[in-house]
Design an enzyme around this catalytic site. Sequence first.
Site, PDB file in Angstrom:
ATOM      1  N   CYS A   5       0.854  -1.193   0.000  1.00  0.00           N
ATOM      2  CA  CYS A   5       0.000   0.000   0.000  1.00  0.00           C
ATOM      3  C   CYS A   5       0.891   1.245   0.000  1.00  0.00           C
ATOM      4  O   CYS A   5       1.762   1.393   0.858  1.00  0.00           O
ATOM      5  CB  CYS A   5      -0.899  -0.025   1.227  1.00  0.00           C
ATOM      6  SG  CYS A   5      -2.050   1.339   1.309  1.00  0.00           S
ATOM      7  N   GLY A  58       2.677  -5.352   8.370  1.00  0.00           N
ATOM      8  CA  GLY A  58       2.462  -3.983   7.929  1.00  0.00           C
ATOM      9  C   GLY A  58       1.431  -3.932   6.818  1.00  0.00           C
ATOM     10  O   GLY A  58       0.336  -4.472   6.926  1.00  0.00           O
ATOM     11  N   ASP A  59       1.813  -3.277   5.719  1.00  0.00           N
ATOM     12  CA  ASP A  59       0.905  -3.160   4.571  1.00  0.00           C
ATOM     13  C   ASP A  59       1.373  -4.004   3.394  1.00  0.00           C
ATOM     14  O   ASP A  59       1.083  -3.696   2.242  1.00  0.00           O
ATOM     15  CB  ASP A  59       0.784  -1.689   4.154  1.00  0.00           C
ATOM     16  CG  ASP A  59       2.133  -1.078   3.795  1.00  0.00           C
ATOM     17  OD1 ASP A  59       3.173  -1.676   4.136  1.00  0.00           O
ATOM     18  OD2 ASP A  59       2.154   0.000   3.177  1.00  0.00           O
ATOM     19  N   GLU A  60       2.106  -5.076   3.678  1.00  0.00           N
ATOM     20  CA  GLU A  60       2.620  -5.960   2.624  1.00  0.00           C
ATOM     21  C   GLU A  60       1.810  -7.250   2.567  1.00  0.00           C
ATOM     22  O   GLU A  60       1.615  -7.921   3.598  1.00  0.00           O
ATOM     23  CB  GLU A  60       4.098  -6.286   2.859  1.00  0.00           C
ATOM     24  CG  GLU A  60       5.010  -5.081   2.700  1.00  0.00           C
ATOM     25  CD  GLU A  60       6.470  -5.453   2.856  1.00  0.00           C
ATOM     26  OE1 GLU A  60       7.315  -4.753   2.283  1.00  0.00           O
ATOM     27  OE2 GLU A  60       6.773  -6.446   3.557  1.00  0.00           O
TER      28      GLU A  60
END
Length: 306
Positions: free
Chosen positions: A183, A224-226
Amino acid sequence: IYRDITPQKEAEEQLAYTMKELENIKYALDESASVMILDANGTITYINDMYIRYSEYQKEDLLGKYYRDAGLRHDLSELRETIKSGKVWRGELEMWTKHNQLYWVSNTIVPLKDIDGNITYYVSIHNDITEQKALENKLHFEATHDSLTGLPNRAMLLKELNKVIEKGQRKSDEFFALLFLDCDNFKQINDEYGHHIGDEFLKAYTKRLKSCVRKGDRIYRLGGDEFIIILNVTNGREIEQIARRIHVSLQQSWNVRGYCLRTTTTIGVSIYPEDGESAALLLKNADDALYKGKREGKNNYILYQT
Protein backbone atom coordinates in the site's frame (compact mmCIF):
# COMPACT_ATOMS: atom_id res chain seq x y z
CA ILE A 1 -16.13 -88.01 58.90
CA TYR A 2 -14.14 -84.85 58.36
CA ARG A 3 -13.00 -83.52 54.96
CA ASP A 4 -10.50 -80.72 54.62
CA ILE A 5 -12.09 -78.00 52.45
CA THR A 6 -9.49 -75.31 53.15
CA PRO A 7 -8.21 -75.22 49.52
CA GLN A 8 -11.82 -74.90 48.27
CA LYS A 9 -12.55 -72.06 50.70
CA GLU A 10 -9.33 -70.32 49.76
CA ALA A 11 -10.24 -70.66 46.07
CA GLU A 12 -13.72 -69.26 46.73
CA GLU A 13 -12.25 -66.33 48.65
CA GLN A 14 -9.73 -65.69 45.88
CA LEU A 15 -12.51 -65.84 43.27
CA ALA A 16 -14.65 -63.42 45.31
CA TYR A 17 -11.63 -61.09 45.68
CA THR A 18 -10.91 -61.28 41.96
CA MET A 19 -14.55 -60.63 41.06
CA LYS A 20 -14.62 -57.62 43.40
CA GLU A 21 -11.36 -56.37 41.93
CA LEU A 22 -12.78 -56.68 38.39
CA GLU A 23 -15.95 -54.93 39.50
CA ASN A 24 -13.88 -52.06 40.91
CA ILE A 25 -11.83 -51.83 37.73
CA LYS A 26 -15.01 -51.78 35.63
CA TYR A 27 -16.49 -49.08 37.88
CA ALA A 28 -13.33 -46.95 37.59
CA LEU A 29 -13.24 -47.43 33.81
CA ASP A 30 -16.93 -46.63 33.39
CA GLU A 31 -16.53 -43.43 35.41
CA SER A 32 -13.51 -42.22 33.44
CA ALA A 33 -13.96 -43.32 29.83
CA SER A 34 -16.45 -44.33 27.15
CA VAL A 35 -16.28 -48.10 26.72
CA MET A 36 -17.55 -50.29 23.93
CA ILE A 37 -17.09 -54.04 23.45
CA LEU A 38 -17.29 -55.69 20.05
CA ASP A 39 -17.27 -59.35 19.04
CA ALA A 40 -14.73 -60.79 16.61
CA ASN A 41 -16.87 -59.66 13.65
CA GLY A 42 -16.96 -56.03 14.80
CA THR A 43 -20.53 -56.16 16.10
CA ILE A 44 -21.22 -54.02 19.18
CA THR A 45 -22.16 -56.14 22.20
CA TYR A 46 -21.73 -53.66 25.07
CA ILE A 47 -21.77 -49.88 25.58
CA ASN A 48 -21.36 -48.11 28.89
CA ASP A 49 -23.35 -45.11 30.09
CA MET A 50 -20.58 -42.59 29.46
CA TYR A 51 -20.49 -43.53 25.78
CA ILE A 52 -24.23 -42.87 25.66
CA ARG A 53 -23.75 -39.43 27.26
CA TYR A 54 -21.09 -38.35 24.79
CA SER A 55 -22.54 -39.86 21.63
CA GLU A 56 -26.23 -39.07 22.35
CA TYR A 57 -27.10 -42.50 20.95
CA GLN A 58 -29.26 -44.91 22.92
CA LYS A 59 -28.05 -48.42 23.56
CA GLU A 60 -30.72 -49.85 21.29
CA ASP A 61 -29.40 -47.62 18.49
CA LEU A 62 -26.03 -49.37 18.51
CA LEU A 63 -26.20 -52.82 20.11
CA GLY A 64 -25.95 -55.40 17.35
CA LYS A 65 -24.64 -52.79 14.88
CA TYR A 66 -21.12 -52.48 13.47
CA TYR A 67 -18.43 -50.22 14.91
CA ARG A 68 -18.55 -47.88 11.89
CA ASP A 69 -22.20 -47.15 12.74
CA ALA A 70 -21.23 -45.62 16.08
CA GLY A 71 -20.42 -42.14 14.75
CA LEU A 72 -17.31 -42.74 12.63
CA ARG A 73 -17.20 -41.32 9.11
CA HIS A 74 -13.69 -41.94 7.84
CA ASP A 75 -11.49 -44.78 6.63
CA LEU A 76 -10.89 -47.45 9.29
CA SER A 77 -8.78 -49.80 7.18
CA GLU A 78 -5.53 -49.18 9.09
CA LEU A 79 -7.35 -49.56 12.43
CA ARG A 80 -8.96 -52.85 11.36
CA GLU A 81 -5.69 -54.23 9.99
CA THR A 82 -3.93 -53.52 13.29
CA ILE A 83 -6.47 -55.07 15.65
CA LYS A 84 -7.15 -58.10 13.44
CA SER A 85 -3.45 -58.92 13.69
CA GLY A 86 -3.88 -59.03 17.47
CA LYS A 87 -2.14 -55.72 18.17
CA VAL A 88 -3.42 -52.83 20.23
CA TRP A 89 -4.45 -49.76 18.18
CA ARG A 90 -4.08 -46.25 19.57
CA GLY A 91 -4.99 -43.01 17.88
CA GLU A 92 -7.23 -39.99 17.68
CA LEU A 93 -10.62 -40.16 15.97
CA GLU A 94 -13.22 -37.68 14.81
CA MET A 95 -16.58 -38.84 16.12
CA TRP A 96 -20.09 -37.59 15.42
CA THR A 97 -22.98 -37.64 17.82
CA LYS A 98 -26.40 -38.90 16.83
CA HIS A 99 -27.34 -35.24 16.17
CA ASN A 100 -24.30 -34.57 13.96
CA GLN A 101 -22.13 -32.72 16.46
CA LEU A 102 -18.40 -33.30 16.02
CA TYR A 103 -16.25 -34.37 18.96
CA TRP A 104 -12.74 -35.82 19.23
CA VAL A 105 -11.61 -38.90 21.18
CA SER A 106 -8.33 -40.52 22.07
CA ASN A 107 -9.09 -44.15 21.27
CA THR A 108 -7.47 -47.41 22.39
CA ILE A 109 -8.73 -50.73 21.01
CA VAL A 110 -7.50 -53.90 22.72
CA PRO A 111 -8.05 -57.36 21.15
CA LEU A 112 -8.96 -60.06 23.73
CA LYS A 113 -7.98 -63.67 22.98
CA ASP A 114 -9.18 -67.05 24.21
CA ILE A 115 -6.93 -69.78 25.58
CA ASP A 116 -6.08 -70.89 22.04
CA GLY A 117 -5.01 -67.39 20.95
CA ASN A 118 -8.09 -66.64 18.87
CA ILE A 119 -9.54 -63.12 19.08
CA THR A 120 -12.96 -63.24 20.71
CA TYR A 121 -13.65 -59.59 21.57
CA TYR A 122 -12.32 -56.08 21.12
CA VAL A 123 -12.52 -53.52 23.91
CA SER A 124 -12.66 -49.95 22.61
CA ILE A 125 -11.91 -47.21 25.15
CA HIS A 126 -12.59 -43.55 24.26
CA ASN A 127 -11.47 -40.45 26.14
CA ASP A 128 -12.97 -37.14 25.07
CA ILE A 129 -10.25 -34.70 23.89
CA THR A 130 -12.51 -32.18 22.15
CA GLU A 131 -11.33 -29.24 24.29
CA GLN A 132 -7.70 -30.28 23.85
CA LYS A 133 -8.11 -30.41 20.06
CA ALA A 134 -9.84 -27.03 20.07
CA LEU A 135 -6.91 -25.55 21.99
CA GLU A 136 -4.40 -27.21 19.64
CA ASN A 137 -6.26 -25.83 16.62
CA LYS A 138 -6.43 -22.37 18.21
CA LEU A 139 -2.68 -22.36 18.93
CA HIS A 140 -1.91 -23.64 15.43
CA PHE A 141 -4.10 -20.96 13.88
CA GLU A 142 -2.45 -18.24 15.95
CA ALA A 143 1.00 -19.50 14.94
CA THR A 144 0.18 -19.57 11.23
CA HIS A 145 -2.22 -16.65 10.80
CA ASP A 146 -2.12 -12.89 11.21
CA SER A 147 -4.03 -11.83 14.33
CA LEU A 148 -5.44 -8.64 12.79
CA THR A 149 -6.74 -9.79 9.41
CA GLY A 150 -6.99 -13.57 9.96
CA LEU A 151 -4.93 -14.15 6.82
CA PRO A 152 -2.20 -16.80 6.68
CA ASN A 153 1.15 -15.30 7.73
CA ARG A 154 4.71 -15.52 6.40
CA ALA A 155 5.32 -18.96 7.95
CA MET A 156 2.23 -20.36 6.24
CA LEU A 157 3.17 -18.64 2.98
CA LEU A 158 6.57 -20.33 2.86
CA LYS A 159 5.09 -23.72 3.76
CA GLU A 160 2.33 -23.56 1.15
CA LEU A 161 4.50 -21.94 -1.51
CA ASN A 162 7.00 -24.79 -1.20
CA LYS A 163 4.15 -27.29 -1.59
CA VAL A 164 2.97 -25.57 -4.78
CA ILE A 165 6.54 -25.60 -6.11
CA GLU A 166 6.93 -29.31 -5.30
CA LYS A 167 3.72 -29.96 -7.21
CA GLY A 168 5.11 -27.94 -10.12
CA GLN A 169 8.30 -29.99 -10.12
CA ARG A 170 6.22 -33.16 -10.52
CA LYS A 171 4.03 -31.66 -13.26
CA SER A 172 5.89 -29.99 -16.10
CA ASP A 173 2.88 -27.86 -17.10
CA GLU A 174 2.34 -26.33 -13.63
CA PHE A 175 2.18 -22.54 -13.80
CA PHE A 176 1.35 -19.90 -11.18
CA ALA A 177 2.06 -16.27 -10.34
CA LEU A 178 3.17 -14.55 -7.15
CA LEU A 179 1.84 -11.02 -6.55
CA PHE A 180 3.65 -8.84 -4.00
CA LEU A 181 1.42 -5.91 -2.91
CA ASP A 182 2.40 -2.81 -0.97
CA CYS A 183 0.00 0.00 0.00
CA ASP A 184 1.62 3.22 -1.21
CA ASN A 185 0.54 5.61 1.55
CA PHE A 186 -0.38 3.44 4.53
CA LYS A 187 2.08 5.29 6.80
CA GLN A 188 0.25 8.51 6.04
CA ILE A 189 -3.05 6.94 7.18
CA ASN A 190 -1.47 5.86 10.46
CA ASP A 191 0.14 9.26 11.03
CA GLU A 192 -2.96 11.29 10.20
CA TYR A 193 -5.76 9.18 11.67
CA GLY A 194 -4.04 6.93 14.21
CA HIS A 195 -3.15 3.26 14.35
CA HIS A 196 -6.66 2.16 15.28
CA ILE A 197 -7.93 3.56 11.96
CA GLY A 198 -4.92 2.03 10.24
CA ASP A 199 -5.90 -1.38 11.63
CA GLU A 200 -9.50 -0.96 10.49
CA PHE A 201 -8.23 0.05 7.06
CA LEU A 202 -6.12 -3.12 6.82
CA LYS A 203 -9.18 -5.23 7.64
CA ALA A 204 -11.16 -3.46 4.90
CA TYR A 205 -8.18 -3.84 2.53
CA THR A 206 -8.13 -7.59 3.21
CA LYS A 207 -11.87 -7.88 2.59
CA ARG A 208 -11.57 -6.09 -0.75
CA LEU A 209 -8.60 -8.25 -1.76
CA LYS A 210 -10.67 -11.38 -1.08
CA SER A 211 -13.40 -10.05 -3.36
CA CYS A 212 -10.86 -9.65 -6.18
CA VAL A 213 -9.45 -13.17 -6.27
CA ARG A 214 -10.94 -16.55 -7.13
CA LYS A 215 -11.61 -19.54 -4.95
CA GLY A 216 -8.31 -21.30 -5.67
CA ASP A 217 -6.12 -18.23 -5.07
CA ARG A 218 -4.48 -17.59 -1.69
CA ILE A 219 -3.81 -14.28 0.12
CA TYR A 220 -1.16 -13.82 2.85
CA ARG A 221 -0.14 -10.90 5.02
CA LEU A 222 3.60 -10.55 5.52
CA GLY A 223 3.23 -7.68 7.99
CA GLY A 224 2.46 -3.98 7.93
CA ASP A 225 0.90 -3.16 4.57
CA GLU A 226 2.62 -5.96 2.62
CA PHE A 227 0.53 -8.76 1.16
CA ILE A 228 1.22 -11.76 -1.09
CA ILE A 229 -1.21 -13.47 -3.44
CA ILE A 230 -0.57 -16.84 -5.08
CA LEU A 231 -2.58 -16.98 -8.30
CA ASN A 232 -3.44 -20.26 -9.96
CA VAL A 233 -3.30 -19.25 -13.61
CA THR A 234 -2.73 -20.85 -16.99
CA ASN A 235 -1.17 -18.03 -19.02
CA GLY A 236 0.37 -14.57 -18.84
CA ARG A 237 -2.75 -12.85 -20.16
CA GLU A 238 -4.78 -14.18 -17.23
CA ILE A 239 -2.15 -12.85 -14.80
CA GLU A 240 -2.40 -9.36 -16.26
CA GLN A 241 -6.20 -9.40 -16.19
CA ILE A 242 -6.32 -10.32 -12.50
CA ALA A 243 -3.48 -7.96 -11.53
CA ARG A 244 -5.24 -5.11 -13.34
CA ARG A 245 -8.56 -5.92 -11.64
CA ILE A 246 -6.92 -5.94 -8.20
CA HIS A 247 -5.02 -2.74 -8.97
CA VAL A 248 -8.15 -0.87 -10.07
CA SER A 249 -10.24 -2.13 -7.14
CA LEU A 250 -7.67 -1.00 -4.55
CA GLN A 251 -7.67 2.55 -5.94
CA GLN A 252 -11.31 3.10 -5.03
CA SER A 253 -12.05 5.18 -1.92
CA TRP A 254 -12.39 3.60 1.51
CA ASN A 255 -14.97 4.45 4.14
CA VAL A 256 -13.37 3.54 7.47
CA ARG A 257 -15.14 4.57 10.67
CA GLY A 258 -16.61 7.61 8.96
CA TYR A 259 -13.33 8.70 7.34
CA CYS A 260 -13.07 8.76 3.55
CA LEU A 261 -9.59 7.45 2.75
CA ARG A 262 -7.85 7.35 -0.59
CA THR A 263 -4.87 5.17 -1.26
CA THR A 264 -3.12 3.32 -4.05
CA THR A 265 -1.20 0.05 -4.29
CA THR A 266 1.91 -1.04 -6.15
CA ILE A 267 2.13 -4.69 -7.23
CA GLY A 268 5.18 -6.72 -8.25
CA VAL A 269 4.66 -10.00 -10.09
CA SER A 270 6.90 -13.05 -10.51
CA ILE A 271 5.91 -16.18 -12.42
CA TYR A 272 6.75 -19.83 -11.78
CA PRO A 273 8.86 -21.36 -13.23
CA GLU A 274 10.33 -18.71 -15.54
CA ASP A 275 11.13 -16.23 -12.74
CA GLY A 276 12.34 -18.79 -10.24
CA GLU A 277 11.92 -22.36 -9.08
CA SER A 278 12.34 -21.72 -5.35
CA ALA A 279 10.24 -19.82 -2.84
CA ALA A 280 13.11 -17.50 -1.97
CA LEU A 281 13.81 -16.56 -5.59
CA LEU A 282 10.15 -16.04 -6.50
CA LEU A 283 9.68 -13.76 -3.48
CA LYS A 284 12.87 -11.85 -4.23
CA ASN A 285 11.94 -11.29 -7.86
CA ALA A 286 8.38 -10.22 -7.01
CA ASP A 287 9.88 -7.81 -4.45
CA ASP A 288 12.31 -6.46 -7.06
CA ALA A 289 9.40 -5.88 -9.47
CA LEU A 290 7.47 -4.14 -6.68
CA TYR A 291 10.28 -1.70 -5.95
CA LYS A 292 10.78 -1.05 -9.62
CA GLY A 293 7.12 -0.02 -9.65
CA LYS A 294 7.73 2.22 -6.63
CA ARG A 295 10.65 3.93 -8.41
CA GLU A 296 8.52 4.47 -11.50
CA GLY A 297 5.90 6.46 -9.60
CA LYS A 298 3.91 3.90 -7.57
CA ASN A 299 0.25 2.97 -8.19
CA ASN A 300 1.04 0.38 -10.87
CA TYR A 301 1.74 -3.31 -11.39
CA ILE A 302 5.02 -4.57 -12.80
CA LEU A 303 5.95 -8.02 -14.07
CA TYR A 304 9.46 -9.09 -13.17
CA GLN A 305 12.01 -8.82 -15.93
CA THR A 306 15.60 -10.01 -15.81
